[in-house]
Design a protein around this motif. Structure first.
Motif, PDB file in Angstrom:
ATOM      1  N   CYS A   1       0.858  -1.182   0.000  1.00  0.00           N
ATOM      2  CA  CYS A   1       0.000   0.000   0.000  1.00  0.00           C
ATOM      3  C   CYS A   1       0.891   1.228   0.000  1.00  0.00           C
ATOM      4  O   CYS A   1       1.811   1.339   0.826  1.00  0.00           O
ATOM      5  CB  CYS A   1      -0.905   0.003   1.230  1.00  0.00           C
ATOM      6  N   THR A   2       0.646   2.151  -0.896  1.00  0.00           N
ATOM      7  CA  THR A   2       1.525   3.316  -1.059  1.00  0.00           C
ATOM      8  C   THR A   2       0.901   4.601  -0.576  1.00  0.00           C
ATOM      9  O   THR A   2       1.410   5.661  -0.836  1.00  0.00           O
ATOM     10  CB  THR A   2       1.902   3.483  -2.531  1.00  0.00           C
ATOM     11  N   ALA A   3      -0.232   4.547   0.110  1.00  0.00           N
ATOM     12  CA  ALA A   3      -0.856   5.779   0.600  1.00  0.00           C
ATOM     13  C   ALA A   3      -1.670   5.476   1.834  1.00  0.00           C
ATOM     14  O   ALA A   3      -2.216   4.400   1.999  1.00  0.00           O
ATOM     15  CB  ALA A   3      -1.745   6.411  -0.474  1.00  0.00           C
TER      16      ALA A   3
ATOM     17  N   GLU B   1      -6.171   4.848   0.140  1.00  0.00           N
ATOM     18  CA  GLU B   1      -5.130   3.867  -0.088  1.00  0.00           C
ATOM     19  C   GLU B   1      -4.993   3.562  -1.572  1.00  0.00           C
ATOM     20  O   GLU B   1      -5.976   3.572  -2.321  1.00  0.00           O
ATOM     21  CB  GLU B   1      -5.436   2.578   0.681  1.00  0.00           C
ATOM     22  N   LYS B   2      -3.775   3.295  -1.984  1.00  0.00           N
ATOM     23  CA  LYS B   2      -3.484   2.929  -3.367  1.00  0.00           C
ATOM     24  C   LYS B   2      -2.647   1.662  -3.336  1.00  0.00           C
ATOM     25  O   LYS B   2      -1.508   1.665  -2.881  1.00  0.00           O
ATOM     26  CB  LYS B   2      -2.736   4.049  -4.080  1.00  0.00           C
ATOM     27  N   TRP B   3      -3.230   0.574  -3.831  1.00  0.00           N
ATOM     28  CA  TRP B   3      -2.566  -0.717  -3.777  1.00  0.00           C
ATOM     29  C   TRP B   3      -1.744  -0.933  -5.033  1.00  0.00           C
ATOM     30  O   TRP B   3      -2.206  -0.692  -6.138  1.00  0.00           O
ATOM     31  CB  TRP B   3      -3.587  -1.833  -3.606  1.00  0.00           C
ATOM     32  N   MET B   4      -0.521  -1.368  -4.836  1.00  0.00           N
ATOM     33  CA  MET B   4       0.428  -1.583  -5.923  1.00  0.00           C
ATOM     34  C   MET B   4       1.070  -2.958  -5.768  1.00  0.00           C
ATOM     35  O   MET B   4       1.028  -3.576  -4.694  1.00  0.00           O
ATOM     36  CB  MET B   4       1.520  -0.518  -5.910  1.00  0.00           C
TER      37      MET B   4
ATOM     38  N   PRO C   1       0.418  -0.476 -10.616  1.00  0.00           N
ATOM     39  CA  PRO C   1      -0.865  -0.504  -9.892  1.00  0.00           C
ATOM     40  C   PRO C   1      -1.646  -1.786 -10.141  1.00  0.00           C
ATOM     41  O   PRO C   1      -1.541  -2.423 -11.199  1.00  0.00           O
ATOM     42  CB  PRO C   1      -1.597   0.716 -10.463  1.00  0.00           C
TER      43      PRO C   1
ATOM     44  N   ALA D   1      -8.228  -1.708 -10.772  1.00  0.00           N
ATOM     45  CA  ALA D   1      -9.008  -0.865  -9.865  1.00  0.00           C
ATOM     46  C   ALA D   1     -10.020  -1.660  -9.062  1.00  0.00           C
ATOM     47  O   ALA D   1     -10.224  -1.422  -7.871  1.00  0.00           O
ATOM     48  CB  ALA D   1      -9.705   0.236 -10.663  1.00  0.00           C
TER      49      ALA D   1
END
Length: 501
Positions: A386-388, A412-415, A486, A489
């Motif tokens: 998670c990057t955020a 949250e932004k999953w990468m 990423p 979505a």
């Protein structure tokens, strides 16, 4: 004790004028630039200071008494005598400073000034600022040189090495305030006719000097940073052009040799040259090499002039990596390289362009093999991160979640974080900072195949996907290249199993 103290002072001075973190080529360029500009600074300062002294002599001769205004009362004989004494001392001090400044051309001809041009710069600067203060202090007086004028002149004529400018300023200003403090503590009345040590005057001097020095040092630092950046860019461009010409001329030379050998052979009755299959394969390989290099140059130009066009789609990562390894199978066997693939089939799908992402894996793997000794071992990994979060940008590993409400999921932004780790010779830290730059090539691998633009293209591709790419390495401990792409979505990482090798 004194010898040790002098040695420490000299070591500190060398550290000040030659800080670490800058390339040797830039330090050589700055050394030559400082020699030329210090000479220019000296030859401009000499006539300028001489003109100022002559004007001061004319002024003192024209005004044997203090100038008065109509509303002022006549000065007393004691004040006139004090004015005359002060004026004579001003002229004497400036003549002494002019004498020290005149010694700078002699110092400039010594090998020490060519080896340490910083000494010549400091000698010129302190001749106009520090020498008058020292002479005045012998008469129990203080002198405030025209710092604003002198420091601004230094910044314009010698716009490099802000630490050297700061040293010249600190020594002169430090002596001024220490001398003033000494006179105050000793109870000595300053011998100046037109200046007394008041809180207002000292405060005004501090204000003017602070902002003058700050502006000068900041201007020099910004200019030097720009010059260093342009110098490094020119150097990398020269290395890049050298690599291009070297790699392009080799196939041409090989083709020319083959054609010359063919012309020397006997021809048959039809005046045709018989060419063997290996020779044709050699010519075709050379042509293919040239086309590949030209296409790389065109691709770099296209990526610089327009955005990289992607065609993202839900992409399983494990089959992609298997296809890349299959394409590189012969290349890996030739270099006796082995690979351990820990990328799981259960990894969530990523939102990426299949062709471009395959190029990233291929470039990272082939670079690790080409730039390390034989029998290298590579390890491929991938995990979800998670990057955020609410607290800002950070990286944290994914842990399977329970069925609990998540109020911060929107932030949250999953990468997927992919890495290529090798057990090679490693990369020095100063080279790691430039690996992904355009026109940069490792000077130790200038004879390796390719133009050294693979990592730059990798950075462009990953940036277009909205991810990051980086390298962590230590000399002798191998390197790890990692990048992020990423997830799709609609993919929820808590519904999929992930692997963190």
């Amino acid at each position: 004790m004194i010898k040790q103290l002098a040695g420490k002072c000299w070591a500190w001075f060398k550290w000040l004028v030659r800080p670490s973190g800058e390339s040797i080529d830039y330090l050589i360029w700055r050394h030559q630039f400082l020699i030329k500009r210090s000479r220019l600074y000296m030859w401009i300062s000499l006539p300028l200071f001489l003109t100022a002294v002559l004007l001061l002599v004319v002024f003192v001769h024209h005004y044997p008494e203090p100038p008065t205004f109509p509303e002022q009362s006549p000065f007393s004989p004691e004040m006139i005598e004090e004015w005359q004494t002060y004026s004579r001392r001003i002229v004497q001090v400036h003549w002494v400073a002019m004498g020290f400044l005149s010694l700078c051309p002699v110092l400039q001809r010594t090998r020490w000034s060519r080896r340490f041009p910083a000494l010549l710069f400091l000698a010129i600067s302190w001749s106009m600022t520090l020498v008058p203060q020292i002479v005045f202090l012998g008469w129990s007086a203080i002198a405030r040189p025209a710092w604003e004028y002198i420091f601004f002149m230094q910044a314009v004529l010698v716009p490099v090495h802000w630490r050297l400018h700061l040293l010249s300023q600190v020594m002169s200003m430090g002596f001024y305030f220490c001398a003033g403090l000494f006179l105050i503590l000793a109870g000595i009345e300053p011998g100046n006719f037109d200046e007394t040590l008041t809180v207002a005057s000292v405060g005004l001097n501090i204000f003017n000097i602070f902002w003058t020095c700050l502006i000068c040092c900041l201007a020099v630092a910004l200019y030097e940073r720009l010059q260093r950046s342009e110098f490094e860019s020119r150097k990398h461009l020269q290395m890049f052009l050298h690599a291009v010409t070297h790699d392009l001329q080799n196939p041409l030379i090989g083709t020319s040799i083959v054609l010359q050998n063919l012309l020397r052979r006997d021809r048959d009755a039809d005046n045709n040259v018989m060419v063997s299959a290996p020779k044709l394969e050699q010519l075709l390989a050379g042509n293919a090499r040239q086309l590949q290099l030209v296409q790389s140059l065109l691709e770099i130009h296209r990526n610089e002039t327009q955005d990289l066009i992607l065609q993202p789609a839900p992409l399983p990562l494990a089959p992609l990596v298997e296809d890349v390894l299959f394409d590189l199978e012969e290349f890996l066997k030739e270099h006796q390289a082995t690979i351990t693939n820990h990328i799981s089939d259960n990894l969530p799908a990523v939102d990426a362009d299949r062709t471009q992402l395959a190029r990233v894996f291929s470039n990272l793997i082939s670079n690790a093999v080409k730039h390390n000794p034989g029998k290298i071992h590579l390890v491929l990994n991938a995990d979800v991160i998670c990057t955020a979060s609410r607290k800002g940008l950070k990286l944290k590993p994914h842990r399977p979640k329970q069925n609990k409400p998540n109020h911060s999921a929107i932030a949250e932004k999953w990468m997927v974080r992919c890495s290529v780790q090798d057990n090679g010779s490693g990369i020095p830290p100063e080279q790691c900072r430039h690996l992904f730059e355009l026109y940069w090539r490792n000077p130790q691998t200038r004879h390796s195949p390719g133009l050294g633009m693979g990592l730059y293209l990798c950075r462009q591709i990953i940036a277009a996907h909205g991810g990051q790419i980086h390298v962590s390495s230590e000399v002798g401990m191998g390197s790890t290249f990692w990048f992020t792409v990423p997830l799709v979505a609609h993919t929820s990482p808590d519904r999929k199993a992930t692997t963190a090798a």
